[in-house]
Design a protein around this motif. Structure first.
Motif, mmCIF file in Angstrom:
data_model
loop_
_atom_site.group_PDB
_atom_site.id
_atom_site.type_symbol
_atom_site.label_atom_id
_atom_site.label_comp_id
_atom_site.label_asym_id
_atom_site.label_seq_id
_atom_site.Cartn_x
_atom_site.Cartn_y
_atom_site.Cartn_z
ATOM 1 N N UNK A 194 0.816 -1.213 0.000
ATOM 2 C CA UNK A 194 0.000 0.000 0.000
ATOM 3 C C UNK A 194 0.848 1.260 0.000
ATOM 4 N N UNK A 195 2.019 1.193 0.629
ATOM 5 C CA UNK A 195 2.935 2.337 0.589
ATOM 6 C C UNK A 195 3.396 2.593 -0.841
ATOM 7 N N UNK A 196 3.803 1.532 -1.539
ATOM 8 C CA UNK A 196 4.249 1.676 -2.929
ATOM 9 C C UNK A 196 3.115 2.195 -3.803
ATOM 10 N N UNK A 197 1.909 1.698 -3.602
ATOM 11 C CA UNK A 197 0.758 2.155 -4.395
ATOM 12 C C UNK A 197 0.439 3.621 -4.107
ATOM 13 N N UNK A 198 0.551 4.037 -2.859
ATOM 14 C CA UNK A 198 0.338 5.440 -2.490
ATOM 15 C C UNK A 198 1.373 6.335 -3.182
ATOM 16 N N UNK A 199 2.609 5.878 -3.225
ATOM 17 C CA UNK A 199 3.665 6.650 -3.894
ATOM 18 C C UNK A 199 3.354 6.796 -5.376
ATOM 19 N N UNK A 200 2.923 5.701 -6.019
ATOM 20 C CA UNK A 200 2.578 5.752 -7.443
ATOM 21 C C UNK A 200 1.421 6.729 -7.683
ATOM 22 N N UNK A 201 0.352 6.576 -6.902
ATOM 23 C CA UNK A 201 -0.830 7.416 -7.081
ATOM 24 C C UNK A 201 -0.503 8.891 -6.843
ATOM 25 N N UNK A 202 0.269 9.174 -5.821
ATOM 26 C CA UNK A 202 0.642 10.563 -5.527
ATOM 27 C C UNK A 202 1.429 11.169 -6.673
ATOM 28 N N UNK A 203 2.383 10.425 -7.203
ATOM 29 C CA UNK A 203 3.179 10.935 -8.316
ATOM 30 C C UNK A 203 2.310 11.169 -9.545
ATOM 31 N N UNK A 204 1.377 10.263 -9.812
ATOM 32 C CA UNK A 204 0.508 10.412 -10.980
ATOM 33 C C UNK A 204 -0.383 11.652 -10.841
ATOM 34 N N UNK A 205 -0.921 11.893 -9.664
ATOM 35 C CA UNK A 205 -1.779 13.062 -9.443
ATOM 36 C C UNK A 205 -0.957 14.344 -9.596
ATOM 37 N N UNK A 206 0.244 14.367 -9.014
ATOM 38 C CA UNK A 206 1.115 15.539 -9.146
ATOM 39 C C UNK A 206 1.465 15.770 -10.613
#
Length: 147
Positions: A14-26
């Protein structure tokens, strides 16, 4: 059902997925500000600022290190995967994107009607985009509580 319960408790995943999602939104926000229009493709596409690939693998490596320890084989694997992904993003994938730009320009200038569609130009990353993604992933992975 035990499979899903275990999956839901996997903080590293979930940490890795949060990092991916955050980068995509930014990335979508940066693109919208720079180009003055929203692009849904930027939400799921490769390339751009920051690198979601780098954010994901760096977040994964930090989460694995925090969970399993820096001396664990899992941390070593995560670090090697992160290094390979980031090297590839600035090397081969970036070169392919640059080649696509040149080919798309050539096709446009020559008016080759057999060309069905433009080649994808957003493939790789500049070193700055990779660095920004890495910093984002590392920072988020330290903010997520690891049980």
């Amino acid at each position: 059902m035990e499979f899903f319960a275990e999956l839901a408790q996997n903080r590293v995943l979930w940490t890795a997925m949060l990092c991916w999602l955050s980068a995509q939104v930014i990335k979508v926000i940066f693109y919208a500000v720079r180009n003055r229009h929203f692009s849904f493709e930027r939400l799921v596409g490769a390339g751009g600022m920051p690198s979601s690939h780098s954010a994901t693998v760096c977040g994964l490596a930090v989460a694995v290190g925090r969970t399993c320890g820096l001396a664990s084989p899992m941390f070593a694997i995560a670090m090697i995967v992160a290094a390979v992904v980031m090297y590839d993003a600035t090397g081969v994938r970036r070169a392919a994107g640059e080649q696509a730009k040149v080919l798309n320009r050539l096709i446009l200038e020559q008016d080759w009607s057999q060309a069905q569609k433009n080649l994808k130009e957003f493939l790789g990353h500049t070193p700055l985009e990779v660095l920004a993604g890495a910093i984002l992933g590392i920072a988020l992975a330290f903010l997520v509580p690891i049980a």
